[in-house]
Design a protein around this motif. Sequence first.
Motif, PDB file in Angstrom:
ATOM      1  N   HIS A 151      40.744  44.658  36.964  1.00 32.42           N
ATOM      2  CA  HIS A 151      40.969  45.757  37.439  1.00 32.42           C
ATOM      3  C   HIS A 151      39.886  46.623  37.390  1.00 32.42           C
ATOM      4  O   HIS A 151      38.922  46.761  36.812  1.00 32.42           O
ATOM      5  CB  HIS A 151      42.042  46.461  36.310  1.00 32.42           C
ATOM      6  CG  HIS A 151      42.370  47.747  36.868  1.00 32.42           C
ATOM      7  ND1 HIS A 151      41.995  49.039  36.241  1.00 32.42           N
ATOM      8  CD2 HIS A 151      43.172  48.472  37.789  1.00 32.42           C
ATOM      9  CE1 HIS A 151      42.459  49.978  36.846  1.00 32.42           C
ATOM     10  NE2 HIS A 151      43.341  49.639  37.721  1.00 32.42           N
ATOM     11  N   ARG A 172      37.505  36.058  43.687  1.00 28.75           N
ATOM     12  CA  ARG A 172      38.014  37.255  42.756  1.00 28.75           C
ATOM     13  C   ARG A 172      39.251  37.716  43.461  1.00 28.75           C
ATOM     14  O   ARG A 172      39.769  37.405  44.479  1.00 28.75           O
ATOM     15  CB  ARG A 172      37.013  38.460  43.192  1.00 28.75           C
ATOM     16  CG  ARG A 172      35.530  38.050  42.706  1.00 28.75           C
ATOM     17  CD  ARG A 172      34.683  37.484  43.854  1.00 28.75           C
ATOM     18  NE  ARG A 172      33.412  37.071  42.933  1.00 28.75           N
ATOM     19  CZ  ARG A 172      32.210  37.627  42.805  1.00 28.75           C
ATOM     20  NH1 ARG A 172      32.167  38.999  43.398  1.00 28.75           N
ATOM     21  NH2 ARG A 172      31.137  37.081  42.373  1.00 28.75           N
ATOM     22  N   GLU A 224      41.671  41.295  42.781  1.00 26.76           N
ATOM     23  CA  GLU A 224      41.709  42.625  42.225  1.00 26.76           C
ATOM     24  C   GLU A 224      43.091  42.995  42.034  1.00 26.76           C
ATOM     25  O   GLU A 224      43.799  43.071  43.172  1.00 26.76           O
ATOM     26  CB  GLU A 224      40.995  43.474  43.190  1.00 26.76           C
ATOM     27  CG  GLU A 224      41.170  44.966  42.948  1.00 26.76           C
ATOM     28  CD  GLU A 224      40.696  45.468  41.347  1.00 26.76           C
ATOM     29  OE1 GLU A 224      41.304  46.097  40.886  1.00 26.76           O
ATOM     30  OE2 GLU A 224      39.637  45.023  41.090  1.00 26.76           O
TER      31      GLU A 224
END
Length: 201
Positions: A116, A141, A143
């Motif tokens: 986050h 990644r 998010e």
Amino acid sequence: MNPLRRWWLGRRHVGGDWAPVFAAPPKDEWVSLDLETTGLDPRSDAILSLAAVPVREGRVRLAERFETLVHPGRAFDIESIRHHRLTPADVAGAPQLRDVLPGFLRWLGPRTLLGHHLAFDLAMLDGPMRVVMGFPLPNRRAELGQAWLDHRRLADPHAHVDLSLDAIAGALGIPVIARHTALGDASTVALCWLALQQRAD
């Protein structure tokens, strides 16, 4: 990291100690990462604690976590202490980040990073990673905030979406665990991610 640079770094490290880090990431596995730091400026602040929790097969694998305090190598003020409740005494005997990173990278391998405001955590790690390892974290990644925004905008493209971790957790019915600790926030993000994946299925 863009795919071409990842490919180039992977080729450079083929056969070396770090070749496994550049392998293809396992499918449907993430590692939820969180840091606590002395402040919010990656150029001048330092890491105080790091926690990472695997998410695999629909479960948060807390027993497999990586967790450590980190000696920041610098002083930090009362505002920092109020935020994460770590004092100079807590980290006085902790390892330096340069000693933590090789073990963390071996543990992490090629798994996809989840977080986050993950860009901030990666910015804090990027400089030390380049100095110690010679390359930034190459991992893919994911998010949480962006995934939550995409999910909400599917239902209502004009909806105002609160992207704070507390708001996301509340909307998903997930308890917030030990807020503003690295392990607590990493665990909360991991649970939110699983809940969001289940809603998307």
